[in-house]
Design a protein around this motif. Structure first.
Motif, PDB file in Angstrom:
ATOM      1  N   ILE A 523     -45.466  65.841  10.040  1.00 38.58           N
ATOM      2  CA  ILE A 523     -44.704  64.964   9.156  1.00 38.58           C
ATOM      3  C   ILE A 523     -45.577  63.723   8.970  1.00 38.58           C
ATOM      4  N   VAL A 524     -45.620  63.164   7.762  1.00 33.73           N
ATOM      5  CA  VAL A 524     -46.533  62.053   7.487  1.00 33.73           C
ATOM      6  C   VAL A 524     -45.740  60.844   7.009  1.00 33.73           C
ATOM      7  N   VAL A 525     -46.111  59.662   7.502  1.00 38.95           N
ATOM      8  CA  VAL A 525     -45.478  58.413   7.076  1.00 38.95           C
ATOM      9  C   VAL A 525     -46.563  57.385   6.781  1.00 38.95           C
ATOM     10  N   GLY A 526     -46.194  56.399   6.003  1.00 34.70           N
ATOM     11  CA  GLY A 526     -47.132  55.357   5.626  1.00 34.70           C
ATOM     12  C   GLY A 526     -47.416  54.385   6.748  1.00 34.70           C
ATOM     13  N   PRO A 527     -48.379  53.495   6.563  1.00 36.05           N
ATOM     14  CA  PRO A 527     -48.799  52.574   7.615  1.00 36.05           C
ATOM     15  C   PRO A 527     -47.742  51.533   7.982  1.00 36.05           C
ATOM     16  N   SER A 528     -46.745  51.329   7.134  1.00 38.36           N
ATOM     17  CA  SER A 528     -45.725  50.316   7.428  1.00 38.36           C
ATOM     18  C   SER A 528     -44.574  50.848   8.271  1.00 38.36           C
ATOM     19  N   ILE A 529     -44.584  52.154   8.590  1.00 40.99           N
ATOM     20  CA  ILE A 529     -43.476  52.791   9.315  1.00 40.99           C
ATOM     21  C   ILE A 529     -43.802  52.882  10.799  1.00 40.99           C
ATOM     22  N   GLN A 530     -42.862  52.447  11.617  1.00 33.35           N
ATOM     23  CA  GLN A 530     -42.994  52.594  13.068  1.00 33.35           C
ATOM     24  C   GLN A 530     -41.743  53.279  13.628  1.00 33.35           C
ATOM     25  N   GLY A 531     -41.919  53.965  14.749  1.00 33.23           N
ATOM     26  CA  GLY A 531     -40.776  54.439  15.512  1.00 33.23           C
ATOM     27  C   GLY A 531     -40.275  55.824  15.201  1.00 33.23           C
ATOM     28  N   LEU A 532     -40.915  56.551  14.291  1.00 29.03           N
ATOM     29  CA  LEU A 532     -40.477  57.915  14.010  1.00 29.03           C
ATOM     30  C   LEU A 532     -41.060  58.851  15.062  1.00 29.03           C
ATOM     31  N   VAL A 533     -40.199  59.574  15.765  1.00 27.67           N
ATOM     32  CA  VAL A 533     -40.637  60.482  16.828  1.00 27.67           C
ATOM     33  C   VAL A 533     -40.586  61.914  16.310  1.00 27.67           C
ATOM     34  N   PRO A 534     -41.734  62.587  16.181  1.00 32.14           N
ATOM     35  CA  PRO A 534     -41.734  63.957  15.667  1.00 32.14           C
ATOM     36  C   PRO A 534     -41.085  64.919  16.656  1.00 32.14           C
ATOM     37  N   PRO A 536     -40.207  69.002  17.856  1.00 31.37           N
ATOM     38  CA  PRO A 536     -40.573  70.412  17.681  1.00 31.37           C
ATOM     39  C   PRO A 536     -39.497  71.186  16.935  1.00 31.37           C
ATOM     40  N   LEU A 537     -38.258  70.658  16.933  1.00 32.25           N
ATOM     41  CA  LEU A 537     -37.148  71.286  16.237  1.00 32.25           C
ATOM     42  C   LEU A 537     -37.007  70.766  14.806  1.00 32.25           C
ATOM     43  N   THR A 538     -37.938  69.920  14.368  1.00 32.92           N
ATOM     44  CA  THR A 538     -37.845  69.159  13.098  1.00 32.92           C
ATOM     45  C   THR A 538     -36.531  68.375  13.049  1.00 32.92           C
ATOM     46  N   ASP A 539     -36.117  67.869  14.200  1.00 34.00           N
ATOM     47  CA  ASP A 539     -34.827  67.190  14.362  1.00 34.00           C
ATOM     48  C   ASP A 539     -35.040  65.673  14.419  1.00 34.00           C
ATOM     49  N   GLU A 540     -35.839  65.146  13.497  1.00 29.92           N
ATOM     50  CA  GLU A 540     -36.135  63.714  13.518  1.00 29.92           C
ATOM     51  C   GLU A 540     -34.903  62.889  13.122  1.00 29.92           C
ATOM     52  N   ARG A 541     -34.679  61.806  13.869  1.00 27.37           N
ATOM     53  CA  ARG A 541     -33.615  60.853  13.564  1.00 27.37           C
ATOM     54  C   ARG A 541     -34.255  59.539  13.143  1.00 27.37           C
ATOM     55  N   PHE A 542     -33.713  58.918  12.101  1.00 30.66           N
ATOM     56  CA  PHE A 542     -34.351  57.756  11.501  1.00 30.66           C
ATOM     57  C   PHE A 542     -33.753  56.425  11.975  1.00 30.66           C
ATOM     58  N   ASN A 543     -32.811  56.477  12.926  1.00 33.97           N
ATOM     59  CA  ASN A 543     -32.264  55.209  13.421  1.00 33.97           C
ATOM     60  C   ASN A 543     -33.290  54.442  14.249  1.00 33.97           C
ATOM     61  N   THR A 544     -34.314  55.119  14.766  1.00 34.69           N
ATOM     62  CA  THR A 544     -35.358  54.444  15.546  1.00 34.69           C
ATOM     63  C   THR A 544     -36.468  53.858  14.669  1.00 34.69           C
ATOM     64  N   VAL A 545     -36.410  54.119  13.384  1.00 37.27           N
ATOM     65  CA  VAL A 545     -37.506  53.744  12.477  1.00 37.27           C
ATOM     66  C   VAL A 545     -37.356  52.302  12.016  1.00 37.27           C
ATOM     67  N   SER A 546     -38.471  51.617  11.979  1.00 36.22           N
ATOM     68  CA  SER A 546     -38.523  50.292  11.361  1.00 36.22           C
ATOM     69  C   SER A 546     -39.661  50.268  10.343  1.00 36.22           C
ATOM     70  N   LYS A 547     -39.581  49.314   9.445  1.00 37.75           N
ATOM     71  CA  LYS A 547     -40.579  49.219   8.387  1.00 37.75           C
ATOM     72  C   LYS A 547     -41.089  47.791   8.292  1.00 37.75           C
ATOM     73  N   THR A 548     -42.396  47.656   8.380  1.00 36.83           N
ATOM     74  CA  THR A 548     -43.016  46.346   8.221  1.00 36.83           C
ATOM     75  C   THR A 548     -42.887  45.911   6.766  1.00 36.83           C
ATOM     76  N   GLN A 549     -42.320  44.759   6.575  1.00 33.43           N
ATOM     77  CA  GLN A 549     -42.100  44.276   5.216  1.00 33.43           C
ATOM     78  C   GLN A 549     -43.361  43.602   4.686  1.00 33.43           C
ATOM     79  N   SER A 550     -43.747  43.979   3.470  1.00 32.36           N
ATOM     80  CA  SER A 550     -44.968  43.396   2.884  1.00 32.36           C
ATOM     81  C   SER A 550     -44.646  42.060   2.238  1.00 32.36           C
TER      82      SER A 550
END
Length: 550
Positions: A523-534, A536-550
């Motif tokens: 799975i690929v994300v841009g440089p401003s994304i942190q906290g996405l945990v890949p 093996p079940l493709t069961d990613e949850r996005f509540n841990t994700v943060s985004k650096t604001q430009s």
């Protein structure tokens, strides 16, 4: 009273732990606890969701937004297949596996304000078990596989009782090897009983091979997840979720999560590098280097899948001959496919489950690439002039199949080299391929696969071959009985031995499909994304994700 087999939330009973070292966290998505709050993440989806009612779905493009809006009783630790608490803080079963008691988490509410309690949990189980009419005929594949049918029609679900507001007791007619791990299936997410009734959730209608779903599934999904539904703009092909500020767990850092449907993979790549989206799933392995060089983060999952070429024996009598099916297996250069079409780390599959699953047999019959043997078997079966309709999906990438067209072309050329005439039938994934293959059974051959939902052999070969399915055609009661006997055995050592034998027999006696490969998807994300945990079940949850604001 019988003693019980206590399964506390910290135990992954029989589950594979695919643990991530703490030092690897930042390399695979960053520190899940770090990052500023706020902002919008836009994720490029490969296809449109079928709908948002968990029980009526079985595909990743539908499950990805569903997972953000709903919770299950049991879930999986991020980055692993290890079980951990969800809406149940603890669970236990009787030794015979026929009764399960869940301790329901207190203080949780659905996004419509309805409180979660044992009665709400039982209402969901009762709804699934008693589904009728067109709703029962729609895409309830997970329920049919795990519970073996509906109540009163061969299903193993008996009842669910709310012993107290925090204690739900579910009774089965027999042990099911899928449990407890299957309680974490996204299809078994818990919906608000109030919303189900208000929006007529079971009012599904069928027209030909297609189904129409009610307002609950299309515009009012109501769970307990970290995000809640805001809108689905079908003209712009965008699904917008917003943070659920009442979420019981780790609250989302993002204000909004938008899924934008972009069917073309190259277009998804271009939008990511241009910064108009923040990520997408299943990038082509050929693009890894260029994505990294442009500053994107390519996050590699641990492999837990299998790709296969399915064989439907219903339409073409020649395919009912085992020699013909074996010829198809010998005709495919699977090693070349793995080396040229799949990411680094992919392996040729010898059977229909990964090596890490208990029940994998090291001594199954092998089918190495041997075009002359394939020709000889076809001649012996009187099928040297075979013509086959080969269906493959378009407008989609799957974890086991990053580019279906490329994979089809290689396999089709292999088949042509042994004298088989191949009629290509490309079909869109939703509203085409899946209906034709899994419901109508129109194909002779097809490409499909599976990412494991949990670590149990039944989730692989039981899902594929545990009952009659239009996907594979003619009924084979002996194969079904062998698989289901293993699944029903509560003795873990005996169960493993039975599954090993089932794998041997599937590959030598039945061969309803040809296993192709197992691969580590990204799975690929841009440089401003942190906290996405890949996962093996493709069961990613996005509540841990943060985004650096430009």
């Amino acid at each position: 009273m019988p003693t019980t087999r206590r399964l506390l939330a910290v135990i992954a009973a029989g589950a594979l732990s695919v643990s991530l070292a703490a030092c690897a966290t930042s390399e695979r998505g960053g520190d899940a606890q770090a990052g500023a709050t706020g902002g919008t993440m836009v994720f490029g989806a490969a296809g449109a969701p079928k709908n948002f009612d968990p029980i009526f779905n079985d595909d990743g493009e539908s499950f990805r937004p569903i997972r953000q809006m709903y919770d299950t009783l049991i879930t999986y630790k991020p980055g692993t297949t290890e079980l951990t608490p969800g809406l149940a803080t603890a669970w236990e079963s009787t030794p015979d596996g026929k009764q399960w008691t869940f301790t329901i988490r207190e203080g949780v509410t659905f996004t419509d304000g309805t409180p979660l309690d044992a009665a709400a949990v039982c209402a969901n189980f009762d709804r699934w078990a008693n589904m009728q009419g067109d709703a029962a005929q729609s895409n309830m594949i997970y329920y049919a596989d795990v519970f073996e049918g509906f109540k009163g029609n061969g299903g193993i679900y008996d009842s669910c009782q709310a012993a107290s507001p925090t204690s739900a007791v579910m009774t089965l007619t027999k042990n099911k090897g899928a449990f407890p791990a299957a309680f974490g299936l996204t299809a078994f997410s818990i919906s608000s009983p109030t919303a189900l009734k208000q929006y007529d959730a079971d009012n599904v209608t069928q027209s030909g091979d297609s189904f129409s779903y009610p307002a609950y599934a299309t515009d009012h999904p109501t769970g307990t997840g970290a995000f809640k539904f805001e809108s689905y703009d079908r003209t712009a092909n965008t699904i917008t979720l917003v943070r659920n500020d009442q979420y019981w767990g780790e609250k989302a850092k993002l204000d909004k999560l938008v899924f934008r449907v972009i069917p073309d993979e190259n277009a998804r790549k271009q939008e990511l590098t241009a910064g108009t989206i923040d990520g997408y799933d299943l990038p082509s392995p050929a693009d890894y280097a260029s994505l990294k060089s442009s500053g994107q983060q390519v996050l590699i999952r641990d492999p837990f899948n299998v790709l296969y070429m399915g064989i439907n024996t219903k339409n073409n009598p020649a395919l009912r001959d085992l020699r013909v099916r074996q010829a198809l297996a010998y005709a495919i250069d699977r090693q070349a496919l793995v080396q040229t079409k799949l990411p680094e780390g992919a392996e040729v599959a010898t059977q229909f489950m990964p090596q890490t699953v208990a029940g994998y047999a090291a001594d199954v019959q092998q089918y190495p690439y041997d075009p002359q043997k394939a020709k000889d078997l076809l001649a012996q079966a009187g099928a040297s002039n075979l013509t086959l309709n080969f269906y493959y999906p378009t407008e989609v990438s799957r974890p086991y199949m990053p580019n279906p067209t490329d994979i089809f072309q290689l396999i089709a050329e292999n088949l042509r080299q042994v004298g088989i005439t191949v009629n290509p039938v490309p079909r869109p994934w939703n509203g085409g391929f899946k209906d034709d293959v899994q419901t109508a059974g129109k194909q002779d051959l097809h490409l499909l696969g599976w990412t494991g939902d949990y670590n149990d052999a039944g989730n692989f070969i039981g899902t594929f071959f545990g009952r009659e399915k239009p996907e594979f055609g003619a009924e084979d009661p002996a194969m079904y009985a062998e698989i289901n006997a293993a699944d029903a055995n509560p003795d873990q050592a005996q169960k493993q031995a039975q599954y090993e034998q089932a794998n041997r027999d599937i590959m030598a006696k039945y061969l309803p499909a040809v296993p192709i490969s197992s691969s580590p998807p990204a799975i690929v994300v841009g440089p401003s994304i942190q906290g996405l945990v890949p996962s093996p079940l493709t069961d990613e949850r996005f509540n841990t994700v943060s985004k650096t604001q430009s």
